[in-house]
Design an enzyme around this catalytic site. Structure first.
Site, mmCIF file in Angstrom:
data_model
loop_
_atom_site.group_PDB
_atom_site.id
_atom_site.type_symbol
_atom_site.label_atom_id
_atom_site.label_comp_id
_atom_site.label_asym_id
_atom_site.label_seq_id
_atom_site.Cartn_x
_atom_site.Cartn_y
_atom_site.Cartn_z
ATOM 1 N N ASP A 244 30.687 47.073 84.941
ATOM 2 C CA ASP A 244 30.600 47.551 86.280
ATOM 3 C C ASP A 244 31.536 48.934 86.248
ATOM 4 O OD1 ASP A 244 28.759 46.075 87.775
ATOM 5 O OD2 ASP A 244 30.212 44.707 87.229
ATOM 6 N N HIS A 245 32.658 48.888 85.580
ATOM 7 C CA HIS A 245 33.634 49.819 85.809
ATOM 8 C C HIS A 245 34.285 49.959 84.542
ATOM 9 C CE1 HIS A 245 33.130 48.802 89.959
ATOM 10 N NE2 HIS A 245 33.605 47.454 89.931
ATOM 11 N N ASP B 265 40.927 54.609 69.275
ATOM 12 C CA ASP B 265 40.590 55.552 70.328
ATOM 13 C C ASP B 265 40.720 54.796 71.502
ATOM 14 O OD1 ASP B 265 39.735 57.571 71.828
ATOM 15 O OD2 ASP B 265 37.712 57.275 71.560
ATOM 16 N N HIS C 64 33.451 54.874 86.910
ATOM 17 C CA HIS C 64 33.239 55.176 85.593
ATOM 18 C C HIS C 64 34.222 56.459 85.380
ATOM 19 C CE1 HIS C 64 31.111 51.864 84.246
ATOM 20 N NE2 HIS C 64 30.116 52.082 85.273
ATOM 21 N N GLN D 133 24.814 60.840 75.936
ATOM 22 C CA GLN D 133 24.965 60.130 77.090
ATOM 23 C C GLN D 133 25.129 58.829 77.177
ATOM 24 O OE1 GLN D 133 22.440 62.667 76.842
ATOM 25 N NE2 GLN D 133 24.016 64.463 77.042
ATOM 26 N N VAL D 134 25.735 58.294 78.203
ATOM 27 C CA VAL D 134 25.498 56.931 78.376
ATOM 28 C C VAL D 134 24.957 56.537 79.913
ATOM 29 C CG1 VAL D 134 26.789 54.584 78.631
ATOM 30 C CG2 VAL D 134 27.736 56.494 77.185
ATOM 31 N N GLY E 28 29.433 60.732 75.884
ATOM 32 C CA GLY E 28 30.434 60.629 74.520
ATOM 33 C C GLY E 28 30.312 61.795 73.708
ATOM 34 N N THR E 29 30.775 61.607 72.481
ATOM 35 C CA THR E 29 30.614 62.628 71.471
ATOM 36 C C THR E 29 29.273 62.878 70.940
ATOM 37 O OG1 THR E 29 31.215 61.198 69.554
ATOM 38 C CG2 THR E 29 33.170 62.446 70.745
#
Length: 1157
Positions: free
Chosen positions: A894-895, A936, A1118, A817-818, A813-814
Site C-alpha cells: 500500500d505504501h 539501491d 507512494h 511505470q508502476v 522507474g528507470t
C-alpha cells in the site's frame, strides 16, 4: 499421390532433418518421380560418389533403353496391344523366372491396351496424347510399386544379369561357413570389444551417444566371434555370402524380376565403397564396415547375418534368418532400384517353410527391411544405415538426403519400405539418436508413409537399440518382433520402426499399392500368401497395433524432447506410489504405457529361450548393462497383468507379448539370476535416465552400494542380499547409480511422455520403493510439490496484461511505470512494473533482467515477491511485430516509506521505527547471505502495507558479488546520492555489503528526523554534507581512505569532527548506538546487517507481535503521489506570504535539521 505427399509430410514432421534438404536436387528428383510417375524420369545427375557414378554410367544404356521403349510405345499407340505385348515381352525376356509374379501384370497390361484400342474409333492426335497420358499413369503406378527411381532404373539390366549369375545353388563352403556361425547368442559384449571399427563410443547408449546415435547412423554392428559376437563384423562377409546363397536356393523362383535384376555387379560390392546393392537377391553383399568406415554395400545383409548369428539357436534358424536377410538385401535393392517385388522375396521366403517361418517371427529373425533403403544415390546407404563409423560426417549427409527422399517418394516407399526402416533412413537412424524412444518417434513417422512397409516389417525386426534388450524367446517376440531380437544395436535399428507402424497406415498403404499397379497388387497377394503361415499371429499383432495407434503417434511427438522423459519418470513414480498404497500385498503395478523393467526376465523362465545360451536374457542387454529401450511397441500397455511379488514363478503375458512387465515385481525371483549371472561383468545397473555409468564405475562397485533413497534402499538391499546376492544383477535389484541421487533430483519441469524406455528406468526406483515399504511414499510427494512450484514459473509470459484492471500509476522507474492493478481472476491487488522495449537496439533492459533473475532466487518474507511476467500482446507474433512491453507482476504494497514520511500523515514512534528497521535489516541480511548486493536502498524502495509489513523492493541495481574475491571491481555509480556511502563517493569500486548498511543507517536516521539525513546535489557536496555530521574522511579514522581513487582530489576547506551523537541525541541510546555503528566512515569497521539484528535495540524486537502503526488506509502513500503532492504544496506556498513559508520549516526536538543550517 496424395497419400505419398501426406506420408512425406508426416515423416518430415517427426524427422530431425532440416526442411532445407528438400531443396536438394536429388530429393527434388525423387519427388518428381513420385509426382510425375516413373514414366517421366529424367536423366539423373552424376552421382555424388565415384562408385555410384560409375555404376550409373554402366546402367545408362538400360535407362536409355527404357526411354526409347516408352517413346516407341507412344509412337505405336495405334497398336496398343502390340505395345502391351512388347512391354510384357521386355520384362519377361529379362527375367523369365519372374513369370509367376509378373504374369498378372503382363496380362493386365495387354487387356488394358486392347480396351484402349477397341474403345477408340480412330487414333488421332488427341487420342494419342490421351493414351500416352494413360499409359504414363499406368506406368507410374506400376513403377511406383517397383520403386523405379530415377537413379535405379539405370541399373536394372546389370542387376538382372548379376542376379542370374548369382542364382547358383549354395556351395558346400558357403553352407559350412553358414553352419560354422554361432547359433547361440554369446554373453553380452564387453565394452572393449563392443565395436571394432565404429567411430561411436564403445558403449552404446541411445541417450548419450551423440555421434553414433545420430539420426542417420544406426548403432554399430559388432563382431560375432569376439566377446560381443552379437555384433559380428569381421566374419560377416563369409557369413553373408553363405547365407545369401542359401537363401537364394529357397527363394530363387519366387523372387521378383525387378528386385533380382537390379543389383550391381558383384565386383562393385566387393569393395568397401562399392554401391549399396547386393549382386543378387541371394547373396548379401559383404560387410565393409569391418574393413573401412566407407559405405559397406551389403551392410543391410551384414547386419542381418550378425543378428542371426547372435540369436539363431540352430543352423536351421540361421538359414531362415539368412533367407530373410537376403530378401532384405533385395528389399534394399528394390527399394530404390524400382523393384516392386522385393516384398515378394521376403514374403515368399517366409512362406516357404512354416517351420522356418516360425523363426521368422522370433526376435532372432533379422529384420526384413534393411536392404530396402539401398538407394544407390550415395555411397553405402546400407553401410550408412548399419555401420556407425559413418556416424559423424556421413550420417548427417545421409540422414538429410535419404530420410527426405525416401519419405517423399511414394514409389520409393511403396512396397519397399515394408522391408526397410520406416520409409526413410533417417527415421531408422534418427531413432538411435533418441535411444530407446526413437522407436515411437519413427514408428509414427513411418506409419505416415503410404507404403507396404508395415506388412513385412511389422514382423521383421525389433527396434534397433531396443532390440538388444529382449531375449530370443519366440513367445516374447511373437510375430511382431515387438520384443525384437537382441539384435546388434545397429542391425535392427532401422527395422523396428516399421513394425511400429500402425495398422491403419498398413491398410492404407496396401490400398495405395493395389491402386498403383497390377504388380503392386501381385506383390500384395504374394505378401498375403507369405503371411499365411502366421496368419493368426498377424491377426493378433494387428489387433494390438490398433490399440497402439494413438500411443504410437503420441510417442513420436513427445520423444523429441529429452527432458520429457524425466517427467515421465516422475509420473510413474507417483502412480506406482499410489499402487503401492492400494496394493497391500506389495504387487507392483506398472504405469499404463510402461513396459517391463527387465526385458529379459520372462525369457529366463521361458523354455524357448536359446538352448545353447547360458545367458539368453543377458544376450539382449547392451554392453553397458542398459537394455535397448525401443522394441516394446506392441505391448498391451494398458492391460499389463502384474503378478504378486510373492509369486515364485514368472507369469508372462503372451497375449500382449509382454516380455517382462510380469516379472517386475518379483524381487526374489531365482529365475532372474540366469539372465544376469553370466553377464554381470558387462551389465551395469540402469540409471533412472538409462544413462551409462560414469567413467571408472562398474557393476561390482555398485553391487553393495546404498541407494540414494534411504527409505527405499534399506529393505531393498536386504532383498537383494537374501535373494541372489551379487549374482542377481537384475535391473530390479540393482542399487540406484550414484550418478543420479535418486529420483528426487530429477527435474519435474517437463511434460509427461508415455515412452516405454522412460518407464523402465523409474521402475528400478519403484521396485526398491515397494521393497522398502511405506517409507518411500512419504518422500515422493516432495518431488511432485517441487515440480508444481516450478511449473508455475513456466507460465510466465503466457498471460496478457489484459487480465488485469489498471487502477492508477503509483510509481515510475528507470525502465517504465508502476501501476496499481487488480487481477480479474483472483481479484487480488497487484503492482505492475512496466518494462518498455521501445529502444530496440538496447534490447531488454539489463536492470529488468537482473531484477527478474535475482528475485527468482530470493524468497523471504521481507523481500517483495515477483508473481509472474505478462505481456501487453495476445500472442508472440503480435508482440514481435509491435515491440510491446513486459510487465513484472508483484504483490501489492500500500505504501512506501518515502511517501509515508513525506505525507505527514504518520508519526512513527520508537517502537514502529524498531519494527521497520528489524524487518528491513532482516531482508537485507538474507540478501547478503545469498551474496547479493541491493545497491539501491532508499525510502522509496522500502514498501509497507497497511498491516505494518515491510518489504525490500527494486532489485534493478542488485547484483551477485563474490565474497572471496574482494579485488573484483564493480560499478561505482550505484545507490541514490543521498544514501550513497563515502567510499563510493571517493571512487571505490571494490566494495561489499557495507554499502547497503550505510544506506540503512541513513534510513534509520530519517525515521527519527522525518527527512533525509544527507541532502546534496553533487558527489563532492554530498561528501561535504556527510563530513559535517560523521566527520571528515581522514586516515586517522579511516586508514584505507588514502587508497581510494578520489581521495587526493578531495579539497575540503576544513576538517570536520564527528558530531553524529550530538546531532541525534534525541534518539534512544540503543538506537543511537546502532546508528553510530551503521554510519561509520570506514566500511571495514561498519557493522554488518547480521550484527545489527543482534544489537540491543533490535535483538528482542518481533514485528509480528508489535502493534500496527497508524497508517492512512484511505490513501496509498507512494513516492509518485508524494512528489505530486509536494509540487502542489510548493505552488500553493509560492502564492503565500514569506512568513507562512518560514513557519513550515520543520524542526523536531529542538534540533535543526541538516541542510537547514
Amino acid at each position: 499421390m496424395h497419400a505419398s505427399s501426406a506420408a512425406a509430410t508426416a515423416l518430415v514432421e517427426y524427422s530431425d532433418v532440416s526442411s532445407e534438404d528438400f531443396s536438394d536436387q536429388e530429393a527434388g528428383d525423387l519427388d518428381a518421380d513420385a509426382g510425375k510417375g516413373a514414366g517421366n524420369i529424367k536423366k539423373p545427375k552424376p552421382a555424388p560418389d565415384n562408385q555410384f557414378s560409375k555404376g550409373r554410367l554402366d546402367a545408362k544404356p538400360d535407362k536409355e533403353g527404357y526411354d526409347n521403349y516408352r517413346s516407341r510405345r507412344a509412337e505405336d499407340s495405334s497398336d496398343p496391344v502390340a505395345a502391351g505385348s512388347r512391354q510384357t515381352s521386355s520384362s519377361e525376356a529379362t527375367n523369365p523366372r519372374e513369370e509367376p509374379s509378373q504374369a498378372s501384370n503382363t496380362s493386365k497390361d495387354e487387356l488394358w491396351g486392347r480396351e484402349i484400342y477397341m474403345s477408340s474409333d480412330s487414333i488421332d492426335t488427341d487420342e494419342l496424347e490421351a493414351e500416352m497420358k494413360r499409359q504414363k499413369r499406368k506406368k507410374q503406378k506400376k513403377e511406383k510399386h517397383k520403386h523405379k527411381s530415377k537413379k535405379k532404373s539405370k541399373k536394372r539390366k546389370k542387376k538382372r544379369a548379376k542376379s542370374y549369375s548369382s542364382i547358383d545353388s549354395m556351395s558346400d563352403n558357403d553352407i559350412n561357413a553358414l553352419l560354422d556361425r554361432r547359433y547361440t547368442p554369446p554373453t553380452a559384449p564387453s565394452k572393449s570389444n563392443e565395436r571394432t571399427v565404429s567411430a561411436a563410443p564403445s558403449s552404446f547408449t541411445p541417450h548419450n551417444l551423440k555421434e553414433s546415435s545420430s539420426p542417420a547412423t544406426p548403432p554399430p554392428v559388432r563382431r560375432p566371434n569376439t566377446n560381443s559376437n552379437y555384433y559380428g563384423e569381421s566374419s560377416l562377409e563369409t557369413a553373408n555370402s553363405a547365407l545369401g546363397s542359401n537363401l537364394q536356393v529357397t527363394v530363387t523362383n519366387k523372387q521378383s524380376i525387378s528386385n533380382r535384376l537390379r543389383s550391381p555387379p558383384p565386383s562393385s560390392r566387393s569393395s568397401g565403397n562399392g554401391p549399396r546393392f547386393g549382386n543378387s537377391p541371394r547373396t548379401p553383399p559383404p560387410s565393409h564396415y569391418s574393413s573401412s568406415g566407407g559405405g559397406g554395400v551389403g551392410s543391410g545383409s551384414v547386419v542381418r547375418d550378425s543378428r542371426s548369428s547372435r540369436y539363431v539357436n540352430s543352423p536351421h534358424k540361421e538359414d531362415v534368418s539368412a533367407h530373410h536377410r537376403s530378401s532384405h538385401d533385395h528389399g534394399y535393392q528394390g527399394r530404390y532400384s524400382g523393384a516392386g517385388s522385393s516384398s515378394h522375396d521376403t514374403r515368399k521366403v517366409k512362406r516357404l517353410s512354416p517351420e522356418l517361418d516360425r523363426y521368422n517371427h522370433q526376435p532372432s529373425t533379422p529384420p526384413h527391411k534393411r536392404r530396402k533403403f539401398s538407394d544407390g544415390r550415395e555411397v553405402g546407404l546400407g553401410n550408412f544405415e548399419h555401420s556407425r563409423h559413418h556416424s559423424g560426417k556421413y550420417e548427417r549427409y545421409s540422414r538429410d538426403r535419404y530420410s527426405r527422399r525416401s519419405s517423399r517418394s511414394p514409389s520409393v516407399q511403396h512396397s519397399r519400405s515394408r522391408q526397410s526402416p520406416s520409409g526413410g533412413l533417417s527415421s531408422g537412424s534418427n531413432a538411435f539418436r533418441h535411444g530407446g524412444s526413437h522407436k515411437h518417434k519413427y514408428g509414427t513417422t513411418v506409419s505416415s508413409t503410404p507404403s507396404h512397409t508395415t506388412r513385412t516389417s511389422k514382423r521383421a525386426s525389433g527396434t534397433g537399440t531396443s532390440g538388444d534388450r529382449y531375449s530370443r524367446s519366440p513367445r516374447t517376440s511373437s510375430r511382431y518382433m515387438e520384443s525384437s531380437p537382441p539384435s546388434p544395436v545397429g542391425a535392427s535399428g532401422s527395422h523396428h520402426y516399421h513394425h511400429r507402424r500402425s495398422p491403419r497406415m498398413r491398410q492404407r498403404t496396401r490400398g495405395d499399392s493395389r491402386r498403383r499397379s497390377p504388380s503392386s497388387a501381385s506383390s500384395e497377394s504374394s505378401a498375403s500368401r507369405s503371411r499365411s503361415p502366421t496368419s493368426r499371429d498377424l491377426k493378433h499383432k494387428r489387433e494390438e497395433y490398433i490399440k497402439k495407434i494413438s500411443e504410437t503417434s503420441l510417442f513420436a511427438e513427445l520423444v523429441k524432447d529429452r527432458h520429457k522423459r524425466q517427467k515421465a519418470l516422475k509420473e510413474i513414480i507417483e502412480r506406482q506410489e499410489e499402487n503401492s498404497n492400494s496394493n497391500s500385498n506389495g504387487a507392483l503395478t506398472i504405469n499404463d504405457n510402461s513396459s517391463s523393467v527387465d526385458g529379459n526376465t520372462p525369457n529366463a523362465a521361458d523354455g524357448r529361450s536359446a538352448p545353447g545360451s547360458g545367458t539368453p536374457a543377458a544376450a539382449s542387454t547392451t554392453s553397458n548393462g542398459l537394455q535397448a529401450l525401443g522394441s516394446k511397441p506392441d505391448l498391451d500397455l494398458n492391460n499389463i497383468p502384474m503378478p504378486n511379488k510373492q509369486n515364485d514363478s514368472v507369469v508372462s503375458n503372451p497375449a500382449s507379448n509382454a516380455d517382462v512387465p510380469d516379472s517386475v515385481a518379483q524381487l526374489k525371483q531365482p529365475l532372474l539370476v540366469p539372465p544376469f549371472s553370466a553377464s554381470k561383468n558387462n551389465i551395469k545397473p540402469k540409471s533412472l535416465t538409462s544413462l551409462p555409468l560414469p567413467p571408472g564405475m562398474n557393476v561390482l562397485d555398485l553391487a553393495g552400494a546404498r541407494s540414494p533413497s534411504p527409505g527405499q534402499k534399506k529393505e531393498s538391499d536386504e532383498k537383494n542380499v537374501t535373494s541372489s546376492g551379487s549374482a542377481n544383477k537384475s535391473v530390479l535389484n540393482l542399487p540406484m547409480p550414484p550418478v543420479i541421487p535418486g529420483s528426487e533430483e530429477l527435474s519435474g519441469d517437463d511434460d509427461v511422455i508415455d515412452s516405454p524406455e522412460d518407464f523402465d528406468a523409474p521402475a528400478v526406483g519403484t521396485v526398491h520403493g515397494h521393497g522398502g515399504g511405506p517409507g518411500t511414499t512419504r518422500q515422493r510427494p516432495v518431488i511432485l510439490n517441487r515440480r508444481d512450484s516450478r511449473n508455475n514459473v513456466r507460465d510466465w509470459g503466457e498471460r496478457c496484461v489484459d487480465v488485469f484492471e489498471m487502477i492508477a500509476q503509483i510509481g515510475e522507474g528507470t525502465y517504465g511505470q508502476v501501476y496499481k492493478a487488480r487481477d480479474h481472476h483472483t481479484n487480488d491487488m497487484v503492482a505492475l512494473k512496466k518494462v518498455r522495449l521501445e529502444h530496440e537496439k538496447e534490447g531488454f533492459p539489463i536492470t529488468a533482467v537482473r531484477e527478474i533473475k535475482i528475485l527468482r532466487q530470493l524468497n523471504h518474507r521481507n523481500i517483495v515477491n515477483l508473481h509472474e511476467i505478462v505481456t501487453d500482446k495476445q500472442d508472440a507474433v503480435e508482440f514481435r511485430k509491435d515491440k510491446g512491453s513486459f510487465y513484472l507482476v508483484f504483490e501489492y504494497m500500500d505504501h512506501d516509506l518515502m511517501g509515508l514520511l513525506e505525507s505527514g500523515m504518520v508519526d512513527f514512534n520508537e517502537e514502529n521505527n524498531a519494527s521497520i528497521m528489524k524487518q528491513l535489516l532482516d531482508g537485507l541480511n538474507y540478501c547478503h547471505k545469498k551474496n547479493f548486493l541491493h545497491r539501491d536502498i532508499k525510502c522509496s524502495n522500502i514498501l509497507m502495507n497497511n498491516r505494518g509489513k515491510v518489504k525490500l523492493a527494486d532489485f534493478g541495481l542488485a547484483r551477485l558479488y563474490n565474497a572471496d574475491d574482494r579485488e573484483r571491481p564493480y560499478t561505482n555509480k550505484v545507490i541514490t546520492l543521498w544514501y550513497r556511502p563515502p567510499e563510493l563517493l571517493l571512487g571505490e569500486e571494490r566494495y561489499g555489503p557495507s554499502i547497503d548498511v550505510w544506506s540503512c543507517g541513513c534510513i534509520l536516521g530519517e525515521l527519527f528526523v522525518k527527512r533525509p539525513l544527507f541532502q546534496a546535489n553533487a558527489e563532492m557536496a554530498q561528501l561535504e554534507t556527510i563530513s559535517k555530521i560523521c566527520g571528515s574522511p581522514v586516515p586517522a579514522v579511516w586508514p584505507n581512505v588514502i587508497k581510494l581513487p578520489l581521495f587526493h582530489t578531495l579539497k575540503q576547506k576544513k576538517t570536520h569532527r564527528r558530531r553524529l551523537r550530538e546531532d541525534f541525541e534525541f534518539m534512544p541510546a540503543p538506537a543511537l548506538d546502532l546508528l553510530d555503528k551503521m554510519l561509520d566512515l570506514d566500511p571495514d569497521k561498519r557493522i554488518t546487517a547480521e550484527d545489527a539484528l543482534r544489537s540491543p535495540w533490535l535483538r528482542k524486537i518481533n514485528p509480528d507481535e508489535m502493534p500496527t502503526p497508524q497508517l492512512p488506509t484511505w490513501q496509498d502513500c507512494h513516492e509518485l503521489w508524494s512528489k505530486k503532492r509536494r509540487r502542489q504544496m510548493r505552488e500553493q506556498q509560492e502564492s503565500l506570504p514569506p512568513t507562512v513559508i518560514a513557519s513550515t520549516k520543520y524542526q523536531q526536538h529542538g534540533a535543526t535539521m541538516v541542510g537547514d543550517a
